[in-house]
Design a protein around this motif. Structure first.
Motif, PDB file in Angstrom:
ATOM      1  N   LYS A   1       1.209  -7.282  -6.213  1.00  0.00           N
ATOM      2  CA  LYS A   1       0.063  -6.062  -5.673  1.00  0.00           C
ATOM      3  C   LYS A   1       0.126  -5.068  -5.101  1.00  0.00           C
ATOM      4  N   CYS A   2      -0.113  -3.679  -5.913  1.00  0.00           N
ATOM      5  CA  CYS A   2       0.142  -2.752  -5.578  1.00  0.00           C
ATOM      6  C   CYS A   2      -1.016  -2.137  -5.066  1.00  0.00           C
ATOM      7  N   ILE A   3      -1.245  -0.996  -4.469  1.00  0.00           N
ATOM      8  CA  ILE A   3      -2.303  -0.378  -3.748  1.00  0.00           C
ATOM      9  C   ILE A   3      -1.992   1.126  -3.661  1.00  0.00           C
TER      10      ILE A   3
ATOM     11  N   LEU B   1       1.155  -1.236   0.418  1.00  0.00           N
ATOM     12  CA  LEU B   1      -0.079   0.364   0.173  1.00  0.00           C
ATOM     13  C   LEU B   1       0.874   1.049  -0.363  1.00  0.00           C
ATOM     14  N   LEU B   2       1.077   2.052  -0.882  1.00  0.00           N
ATOM     15  CA  LEU B   2       1.690   3.279  -1.422  1.00  0.00           C
ATOM     16  C   LEU B   2       1.180   4.414  -0.201  1.00  0.00           C
ATOM     17  N   ARG B   3       1.608   4.260   0.830  1.00  0.00           N
ATOM     18  CA  ARG B   3       0.327   5.539   1.581  1.00  0.00           C
ATOM     19  C   ARG B   3       1.241   6.980   2.273  1.00  0.00           C
ATOM     20  N   GLU B   4       1.850   7.845   1.241  1.00  0.00           N
ATOM     21  CA  GLU B   4       3.405   9.078   1.501  1.00  0.00           C
ATOM     22  C   GLU B   4       2.275   9.792   1.315  1.00  0.00           C
ATOM     23  N   LYS B   5       1.755  10.333   2.239  1.00  0.00           N
ATOM     24  CA  LYS B   5       0.956  11.033   2.877  1.00  0.00           C
ATOM     25  C   LYS B   5       0.668  12.738   2.146  1.00  0.00           C
ATOM     26  N   ASP B   6       2.232  12.278   2.692  1.00  0.00           N
ATOM     27  CA  ASP B   6       2.730  14.330   3.157  1.00  0.00           C
ATOM     28  C   ASP B   6       3.024  15.055   1.239  1.00  0.00           C
ATOM     29  N   LEU B   7       3.311  14.133   0.548  1.00  0.00           N
ATOM     30  CA  LEU B   7       3.245  14.058  -0.424  1.00  0.00           C
ATOM     31  C   LEU B   7       2.390  14.578  -1.451  1.00  0.00           C
TER      32      LEU B   7
END
Length: 185
Positions: free
Chosen positions: A61-63, A33-39
């Motif tokens: 799998k990528c989310i 899960l690509l969770r990079e909230k600051d971008l």
């Protein structure tokens, strides 16, 4: 048990894309899960393109997270949105994703998520975690309540490690989400 690696570049020891490659090559996690909230959206899209290329190479799998427009632009079928973003997403767009998940922190939020037609939820935070130092964990009882209140797959998140993931599964969870453990080791 289904295990989701949740990214956070700021916790990553070493090069982030090297870490993604290691996760994608391995069998410990079923999805990333690509969770990079600051971008910002543009930065997130550029990173998502790189991460998706790695995941595709290793058939992992990528989310994508937060930016439904980016997932749409990249023709990517798996998306996880904060509930507040899901609420603002046009209903005509929700059905375009093969998999659509959201994070919930209460039974009321679970009911909202169900109304939006999500395919799964993450529920947390279950245990104490550095990511939410100022908030007490919701605990295993909360997770059990959520799991028994829905037919949706529920993934526990927050402070999850190999030491406690069986406790999470015993509450009826479909799997676990791990951030610190997958970024730091």
């Amino acid at each position: 048990m289904y295990r989701i690696a949740v990214t956070n570049r700021h916790l990553c020891e070493g090069d982030f894309l090297s870490r993604i490659q290691k996760l994608a090559q391995g069998t410990e996690y079923d999805a990333i899960l690509l969770r990079e909230k600051d971008l910002q959206r543009k930065e997130y899209k550029a990173l998502a393109e790189e991460v998706l290329a790695v995941c595709e190479k290793y058939e992992k799998k990528c989310i994508l997270h937060t930016f439904w427009q980016t997932a749409e632009e990249l023709y990517h079928p798996c998306l996880h949105l904060p509930l507040s973003v899901l609420e603002e997403m046009p209903s005509s767009k929700r059905g375009k994703f093969l998999e659509l998940g959201t994070s919930i922190h209460s039974l009321k939020q679970l009911r909202q998520a169900e109304q939006y037609g999500v395919s799964y939820v993450t529920a947390g935070h279950i245990f104490a975690t550095d990511c939410k130092k100022d908030l007490p964990p919701r605990g295993l009882g909360f997770l059990r309540e959520i799991c028994t209140a829905t037919k949706l797959p529920v993934y526990g998140i927050g402070g999850i490690s190999e030491k406690n993931e069986e406790q999470v599964m015993a509450q009826g969870a479909a799997g676990v989400c791990v951030m610190s453990g997958c970024m730091r080791t």
